[in-house]
Design an enzyme around this catalytic site. Structure first.
Site, PDB file in Angstrom:
ATOM      1  N   ARG A 122    -110.953 -31.409 -99.067  1.00 32.03           N
ATOM      2  CA  ARG A 122    -111.617 -30.535 -98.088  1.00 32.03           C
ATOM      3  C   ARG A 122    -112.881 -31.175 -97.539  1.00 32.03           C
ATOM      4  O   ARG A 122    -113.644 -31.803 -98.279  1.00 32.03           O
ATOM      5  CB  ARG A 122    -111.899 -29.172 -98.729  1.00 32.03           C
ATOM      6  CG  ARG A 122    -110.581 -28.508 -99.117  1.00 32.03           C
ATOM      7  CD  ARG A 122    -110.745 -27.141 -99.615  1.00 32.03           C
ATOM      8  NE  ARG A 122    -111.244 -26.253 -98.578  1.00 32.03           N
ATOM      9  CZ  ARG A 122    -111.647 -25.012 -98.810  1.00 32.03           C
ATOM     10  NH1 ARG A 122    -111.624 -24.540-100.054  1.00 32.03           N
ATOM     11  NH2 ARG A 122    -112.082 -24.262 -97.834  1.00 32.03           N
ATOM     12  N   SER A 167    -119.253 -21.319 -89.765  1.00 35.04           N
ATOM     13  CA  SER A 167    -118.977 -21.316 -91.205  1.00 35.04           C
ATOM     14  C   SER A 167    -120.135 -20.717 -92.000  1.00 35.04           C
ATOM     15  O   SER A 167    -121.266 -21.211 -91.942  1.00 35.04           O
ATOM     16  CB  SER A 167    -118.719 -22.752 -91.677  1.00 35.04           C
ATOM     17  OG  SER A 167    -118.911 -22.832 -93.070  1.00 35.04           O
ATOM     18  N   ASP A 314    -110.382 -15.221 -93.497  1.00 31.47           N
ATOM     19  CA  ASP A 314    -109.584 -15.176 -94.731  1.00 31.47           C
ATOM     20  C   ASP A 314    -108.407 -14.198 -94.631  1.00 31.47           C
ATOM     21  O   ASP A 314    -107.512 -14.215 -95.480  1.00 31.47           O
ATOM     22  CB  ASP A 314    -110.473 -14.793 -95.923  1.00 31.47           C
ATOM     23  CG  ASP A 314    -111.436 -15.925 -96.264  1.00 31.47           C
ATOM     24  OD1 ASP A 314    -111.172 -17.078 -95.885  1.00 31.47           O
ATOM     25  OD2 ASP A 314    -112.468 -15.640 -96.899  1.00 31.47           O
ATOM     26  N   LYS A 341    -108.449 -25.060 -95.191  1.00 31.96           N
ATOM     27  CA  LYS A 341    -108.711 -24.134 -96.304  1.00 31.96           C
ATOM     28  C   LYS A 341    -108.074 -24.709 -97.579  1.00 31.96           C
ATOM     29  O   LYS A 341    -107.725 -25.882 -97.624  1.00 31.96           O
ATOM     30  CB  LYS A 341    -108.161 -22.752 -95.966  1.00 31.96           C
ATOM     31  CG  LYS A 341    -108.930 -22.061 -94.839  1.00 31.96           C
ATOM     32  CD  LYS A 341    -110.344 -21.719 -95.295  1.00 31.96           C
ATOM     33  CE  LYS A 341    -111.191 -21.195 -94.144  1.00 31.96           C
ATOM     34  NZ  LYS A 341    -112.609 -21.106 -94.517  1.00 31.96           N
ATOM     35  N   ARG A 345    -103.349 -23.468 -93.996  1.00 34.39           N
ATOM     36  CA  ARG A 345    -102.741 -22.123 -93.976  1.00 34.39           C
ATOM     37  C   ARG A 345    -101.935 -21.857 -92.711  1.00 34.39           C
ATOM     38  O   ARG A 345    -101.094 -20.953 -92.711  1.00 34.39           O
ATOM     39  CB  ARG A 345    -103.810 -21.043 -94.164  1.00 34.39           C
ATOM     40  CG  ARG A 345    -104.305 -20.981 -95.595  1.00 34.39           C
ATOM     41  CD  ARG A 345    -105.277 -19.840 -95.827  1.00 34.39           C
ATOM     42  NE  ARG A 345    -105.676 -19.805 -97.229  1.00 34.39           N
ATOM     43  CZ  ARG A 345    -106.844 -19.380 -97.679  1.00 34.39           C
ATOM     44  NH1 ARG A 345    -107.752 -18.930 -96.832  1.00 34.39           N
ATOM     45  NH2 ARG A 345    -107.111 -19.392 -98.970  1.00 34.39           N
TER      46      ARG A 345
HETATM   47  C1  S3P Z   1    -116.945 -18.034 -97.443  1.00 33.39           C
HETATM   48  C2  S3P Z   1    -116.891 -18.435 -96.125  1.00 33.39           C
HETATM   49  C3  S3P Z   1    -115.627 -18.750 -95.435  1.00 33.39           C
HETATM   50  C4  S3P Z   1    -114.432 -18.185 -96.181  1.00 33.39           C
HETATM   51  C5  S3P Z   1    -114.486 -18.452 -97.649  1.00 33.39           C
HETATM   52  C6  S3P Z   1    -115.741 -17.842 -98.257  1.00 33.39           C
HETATM   53  C7  S3P Z   1    -118.269 -17.764 -98.052  1.00 33.39           C
HETATM   54  O1  S3P Z   1    -115.468 -20.156 -95.363  1.00 33.39           O
HETATM   55  O2  S3P Z   1    -113.242 -18.696 -95.642  1.00 33.39           O
HETATM   56  O3  S3P Z   1    -113.364 -17.895 -98.300  1.00 33.39           O
HETATM   57  O4  S3P Z   1    -118.321 -17.166 -99.139  1.00 33.39           O
HETATM   58  O5  S3P Z   1    -119.276 -18.141 -97.444  1.00 33.39           O
HETATM   59  P1  S3P Z   1    -116.106 -21.038 -94.178  1.00 33.39           P
HETATM   60  O6  S3P Z   1    -117.575 -21.005 -94.324  1.00 33.39           O
HETATM   61  O7  S3P Z   1    -115.530 -22.395 -94.379  1.00 33.39           O
HETATM   62  O8  S3P Z   1    -115.629 -20.388 -92.902  1.00 33.39           O
END
Ligand code: S3P
Length: 430
Positions: A122, A167, A314, A341, A345
């Site tokens: 990732r 993000s 998500d 992810k 996905r």
């Molecule tokens: C999250 C942010 C999201 C999400 C992940 C949890 C977090 O990811 O998909 O399951 O707790 O800040 P991204 O920041 O990569 O969008």
């Protein structure tokens, strides 16, 4: 490796409390470890991902225990973490790796972060680049884009950052580092992402504000220990909301679920599809929390574009399941983030839904789905991804012949009691 076979069993009736929110659980462990004294959390999510965060902080000297179902953290203060003796293995958890990098950027010692095969694939430069600009020294494969990553923190300075990816992990890593930085740290968000970190900062009285279209944070001298009840996870609830929404005659109450507007994109999409539900807010101190009452009915296809993605990132896998059973066409675009992810996905859902009879076309940044009254069913693979596995299990509930999902151990990443909760509602034979 476990497999699960799910057959259609008619409508869903009853009530359910989803597990504690994953995003908030990670954040309270990190912040309470940096706080002074004993913090206690009710409804903490004891899942594999959150235990990766707990394990990492234990390795840096923080005493963290489970007492009567609660998580108890003996915080060491902002300068109290100790250099870990070995590598910090973070399992499958992207949230742990990215947010912890923000915390470690403020620590005057070296740490090495590793993860499982999925986590090692990732992209991390979205976090390691801005943390380097703040002053952290970071190395790793492909110039710090992939774990194993070595970070040595220390004297940081604030930066101005535009969070183009939308993000929350990137934003949170920078804001956490900002607690240790000289001057102001600013993050601008063209598309707002989940705001749990900022809400917790405000709840703890930390110098974090919304200022001139940016979120700003400044260094702090102290965090006081704190205790709270973690709201139920709306991303976990989404699987059961979808199940009830898909099956006519269903009537389900989801209790004590987080209703944070930055997480409500799925409920908005469900409403646009014709989904029937009512929301009752019970508490709004840290986060809005309440109940969602869902009834089954007929759904129709919708269009989802880039602007909506961060608020339902998500939930896109389960939304693709809903679309497969909706009347007409659904188009999802601007969702390329789904490809990086826990697994890709877009690919895992398109492959699996096609295998059970859906009319779905994979696109670079999303997909097109022509809904059907029924899917025939069959056998699918989880791709080692918890949300892919749970989405296909829900898809089985309206299939003709049922669906077998292989490799379902990964469900414990975010929802260890998922199968138990399905059983509780009579959806799996006892
Ligand atoms: C999250 C942010 C999201 C999400 C992940 C949890 C977090 O990811 O998909 O399951 O707790 O800040 P991204 O920041 O990569 O969008």
């Amino acid at each position: 490796m476990q497999s699960v076979n799910i057959l259609p069993r008619g409508s869903l009736k009853g009530a359910l409390s989803p597990p504690g929110d994953k995003s908030i659980s990670h954040r309270v462990v990190m912040l309470s470890s940096l706080a002074e004294g004993r913090s206690v959390f009710e409804n903490f999510l004891f899942s594999d991902d959150c235990m990766s965060t707990v394990g990492a902080l234990r390795s840096m000297g923080v005493k963290i225990n489970e007492e009567k179902g609660r998580l108890v953290v003996e915080g060491l203060g902002l300068k109290g973490l100790k250099a870990p003796k070995g590598e910090l293995f973070l399992g499958n958890s992207g949230t742990t790796m990215r947010l912890l990098l923000g915390v470690l950027a403020g620590q005057p010692f070296k740490a090495v972060l590793t993860g499982d095969e999925s986590l090692s694939r990732r992209p991390m430069s979205r976090v390691t680049d801005p943390l380097r600009w703040m002053g952290a020294r970071i190395s790793g494969r492909d110039n710090g884009n992939y774990a194993p990553l070595t970070i040595e923190g220390g004297s940081l300075s604030g930066i101005d950052y535009v969070n183009k990816l939308g993000s929350a992990q990137v934003k949170s890593a920078i804001l956490l580092a900002g607690l240790f930085a000289k001057g102001k740290t600013r993050v601008v968000e063209p598309l707002p992402s989940r705001d749990h970190t900022e809400r917790l900062f405000a709840y703890l009285g930390l110098p974090c504000r919304h200022e001139g279209g940016a979120i700003t944070v400044e260094a702090t001298k102290k965090i006081n220990a704190f205790s709270l009840t973690v709201p139920g996870d709306p991303s976990a609830a989404a699987f059961f909301i979808a199940a009830a929404g898909l099956i006519e005659g269903s009537d389900l109450i989801i209790k004590n679920v987080g209703l944070n507007p930055t997480r409500m994109g799925f409920m908005d999409a469900f409403r646009a599809m014709g989904g029937r539900f009512e929301i009752k807010i019970r508490d709004e101190r840290l986060e809005p929390v309440g109940d969602i009452h869902v009834r089954g009915g007929r759904l129709r296809g919708i269009k989802i574009g880039r602007g909506e993605i961060p608020r339902l990132i998500d939930e896109l896998p389960i939304l693709m399941v809903l679309a497969s059973y909706a009347e007409g066409e659904t188009e999802i675009s601007g969702a390329a983030e789904l490809r990086v992810k826990e697994t890709d996905r877009i690919h895992s859902l398109c492959t699996n839904l096609k295998a059970v009879g859906a009319d779905i076309e994979e696109k670079q940044d999303g997909c097109r789905i022509q809904g059907k009254e029924e899917l025939k069913g069959g056998t699918v693979e989880s791709f080692g991804d918890h949300r892919t596995a749970m989405s296909l299990i829900i898809a089985a509930l309206r299939s003709k012949n049922g669906i077998t999902v292989n490799d379902t151990d990964c469900i414990a990443i975010s929802y260890p009691k998922f199968l138990e909760d399905l059983k509780g509602l009579g959806l799996i034979a006892p």
